[in-house]
Design an enzyme around this catalytic site. Structure first.
Site, PDB file in Angstrom:
ATOM      1  N   ASN A   8       0.869  -1.179   0.000  1.00 39.54           N
ATOM      2  CA  ASN A   8       0.000   0.000   0.000  1.00 39.54           C
ATOM      3  C   ASN A   8       0.909   1.233   0.000  1.00 39.54           C
ATOM      4  O   ASN A   8       1.444   1.600   1.042  1.00 39.54           O
ATOM      5  CB  ASN A   8      -0.899  -0.032   1.251  1.00 39.54           C
ATOM      6  CG  ASN A   8      -1.743   1.219   1.366  1.00 39.54           C
ATOM      7  OD1 ASN A   8      -1.831   2.018   0.439  1.00 39.54           O
ATOM      8  ND2 ASN A   8      -2.372   1.397   2.525  1.00 39.54           N
ATOM      9  N   LYS A  10       0.136   4.271  -0.419  1.00 44.55           N
ATOM     10  CA  LYS A  10      -0.520   5.489   0.107  1.00 44.55           C
ATOM     11  C   LYS A  10      -0.212   6.684  -0.810  1.00 44.55           C
ATOM     12  O   LYS A  10      -0.114   6.485  -2.014  1.00 44.55           O
ATOM     13  CB  LYS A  10      -0.098   5.721   1.554  1.00 44.55           C
ATOM     14  CG  LYS A  10      -0.296   4.465   2.412  1.00 44.55           C
ATOM     15  CD  LYS A  10      -0.091   4.686   3.872  1.00 44.55           C
ATOM     16  CE  LYS A  10      -0.283   3.355   4.592  1.00 44.55           C
ATOM     17  NZ  LYS A  10      -0.209   3.462   6.041  1.00 44.55           N
ATOM     18  N   HIS A  98      -9.664   1.508   4.397  1.00 44.90           N
ATOM     19  CA  HIS A  98      -8.410   1.660   5.135  1.00 44.90           C
ATOM     20  C   HIS A  98      -8.616   2.648   6.285  1.00 44.90           C
ATOM     21  O   HIS A  98      -9.367   3.613   6.165  1.00 44.90           O
ATOM     22  CB  HIS A  98      -7.298   2.152   4.194  1.00 44.90           C
ATOM     23  CG  HIS A  98      -5.954   2.105   4.854  1.00 44.90           C
ATOM     24  ND1 HIS A  98      -5.508   3.116   5.674  1.00 44.90           N
ATOM     25  CD2 HIS A  98      -4.981   1.159   4.851  1.00 44.90           C
ATOM     26  CE1 HIS A  98      -4.308   2.780   6.143  1.00 44.90           C
ATOM     27  NE2 HIS A  98      -3.968   1.609   5.651  1.00 44.90           N
ATOM     28  N   GLU A 100      -6.933   5.005   7.435  1.00 47.39           N
ATOM     29  CA  GLU A 100      -6.668   6.427   7.157  1.00 47.39           C
ATOM     30  C   GLU A 100      -7.863   7.078   6.481  1.00 47.39           C
ATOM     31  O   GLU A 100      -8.138   8.256   6.680  1.00 47.39           O
ATOM     32  CB  GLU A 100      -5.383   6.562   6.321  1.00 47.39           C
ATOM     33  CG  GLU A 100      -4.150   6.363   7.186  1.00 47.39           C
ATOM     34  CD  GLU A 100      -2.984   5.692   6.484  1.00 47.39           C
ATOM     35  OE1 GLU A 100      -2.944   5.688   5.245  1.00 47.39           O
ATOM     36  OE2 GLU A 100      -2.104   5.156   7.205  1.00 47.39           O
ATOM     37  N   GLU A 171      -5.988  -4.503  10.627  1.00 47.10           N
ATOM     38  CA  GLU A 171      -4.949  -3.490  10.814  1.00 47.10           C
ATOM     39  C   GLU A 171      -5.256  -2.661  12.056  1.00 47.10           C
ATOM     40  O   GLU A 171      -6.009  -1.683  11.980  1.00 47.10           O
ATOM     41  CB  GLU A 171      -4.910  -2.560   9.601  1.00 47.10           C
ATOM     42  CG  GLU A 171      -4.541  -3.241   8.314  1.00 47.10           C
ATOM     43  CD  GLU A 171      -3.878  -2.252   7.367  1.00 47.10           C
ATOM     44  OE1 GLU A 171      -2.705  -2.437   7.085  1.00 47.10           O
ATOM     45  OE2 GLU A 171      -4.538  -1.290   6.942  1.00 47.10           O
ATOM     46  N   GLY A 177       2.215   2.401  10.953  1.00 48.34           N
ATOM     47  CA  GLY A 177       3.213   3.462  10.867  1.00 48.34           C
ATOM     48  C   GLY A 177       3.867   3.811  12.187  1.00 48.34           C
ATOM     49  O   GLY A 177       4.567   4.822  12.297  1.00 48.34           O
ATOM     50  N   SER A 216       3.060  -1.882  10.645  1.00 53.80           N
ATOM     51  CA  SER A 216       4.493  -1.923  10.972  1.00 53.80           C
ATOM     52  C   SER A 216       5.158  -3.268  10.705  1.00 53.80           C
ATOM     53  O   SER A 216       6.018  -3.713  11.461  1.00 53.80           O
ATOM     54  CB  SER A 216       4.722  -1.491  12.429  1.00 53.80           C
ATOM     55  OG  SER A 216       4.352  -0.143  12.596  1.00 53.80           O
TER      56      SER A 216
HETATM   57  P1  PGA Z   1       2.613   0.434   7.783  1.00 50.79           P
HETATM   58  O1  PGA Z   1       1.190   0.657   7.092  1.00 50.79           O
HETATM   59  O2  PGA Z   1       3.170  -0.862   7.261  1.00 50.79           O
HETATM   60  O3  PGA Z   1       3.431   1.624   7.382  1.00 50.79           O
HETATM   61  O4  PGA Z   1       2.379   0.382   9.264  1.00 50.79           O
HETATM   62  C1  PGA Z   1       0.304  -0.400   6.906  1.00 50.79           C
HETATM   63  C2  PGA Z   1      -0.982   0.079   6.285  1.00 50.79           C
HETATM   64  O5  PGA Z   1      -1.444   1.180   6.608  1.00 50.79           O
HETATM   65  O6  PGA Z   1      -1.570  -0.614   5.444  1.00 50.79           O
END
Ligand code: PGA
Length: 252
Positions: A8, A10, A98, A100, A171, A177, A216
């Site tokens: 992903n 983003k 997602h 976000e 998630e 993150g 992460s």
């Molecule tokens: P990350 O993001 O691996 O940077 O924690 C995962 C995601 O948001 O799908």
């Protein structure tokens, strides 16, 4: 069961940096020996879909994904894209719901379920994301009721006939993150809960839905996470932006 590695991206990369990424990724990927059950998806921002799609065209086991999709075919919906627009660019996978989108852009379960239904009905594979926002120390019941609620509401309207193109992603928002992945204990407990709920909703068809973990993940913790029971893949943010790191994850 397949093992999915979904990158992903983003809101990162440009067409130029995408080409640079694959200048490094392709030769190394071509030399690596991949397990047959592995599937890789790159989900870049919309303007990069065409470029990325052309770059991965000849790579076996690699697919193109998008980060969202609207449920209607067309109309006055500024900022949205339709299934047909994505399919025209050979996008076969799409992420919906997602965290976000849920946290910063008011995405709610109802919209997530409509997006998933439209994508799956049109033949795309859809990755539906769910996850609790807060880390509840020793409050398993609280996390579990959030997951149950999100799962039911985000999949409302889907039936057994949609299961073959449905993917779930757990998630936990606190892990995304943050550099702090969920422990394998948490991951296996929640994945088992999701599997149980999927089977309640869809019967035996619920057994074939891959459940991914995201938050992460990196080349250091992938081995432990990917071998956790009921983990059928990972949704990778930061670590997927580095071609060497991502390749290390998929070939481990
Ligand atoms: P990350 O993001 O691996 O940077 O924690 C995962 C995601 O948001 O799908």
């Amino acid at each position: 069961m397949r093992k999915l590695f979904v990158a992903n991206w983003k809101m990162n990369n440009t067409r130029l940096s995408t080409k640079e990424y694959f200048r490094d990724f392709i030769p190394a990927y071509s030399q690596s020996s991949l397990r047959p059950e592995v599937e890789i998806v790159f989900a870049p921002a919309y303007p990069l879909l065409q470029t990325l799609g052309e770059l991965i065209e000849d790579l076996p086991q690699v697919y193109l994904g998008a980060q969202n999709v609207h449920w209607l075919t067309n109309g006055a919906h500024t900022g949205e894209v339709s299934v047909a627009m994505l399919q025209e660019l050979k996008v076969s996978r799409v992420i919906v719901g997602h965290s976000e989108r849920r946290q910063y852009y008011g995405e709610h379960d109802k919209a997530v379920s409509l997006r998933a239904l439209a994508a799956i009905s049109a033949g795309m594979e859809c990755i539906v994301c769910i996850g609790e926002t807060t880390y509840f120390e020793n409050q398993n019941a609280e996390t579990e009721s959030i997951i149950r609620g999100q799962l039911q509401a985000s999949l409302a309207g889907l039936g057994t006939e949609h299961c073959s193109r449905l993917v779930l992603a757990y998630e936990p928002v606190w892990a995304i993150g943050s550099g702090r992945a969920a422990t394998v204990e948490i991951i296996s407990r929640i994945h088992l809960l999701i599997r149980t709920e999927l089977m309640k909703m869809f019967g035996t068809q619920g057994q074939q839905v891959p459940i991914l973990y995201g938050g992460s993940t990196n080349s250091k913790n992938i081995q432990e996470i990917i071998s956790t029971p009921e983990v059928n893949g990972v949704l990778v943010g930061n670590a997927s932006l580095n071609p060497a790191e991502f390749l290390q994850m998929i070939t481990k």
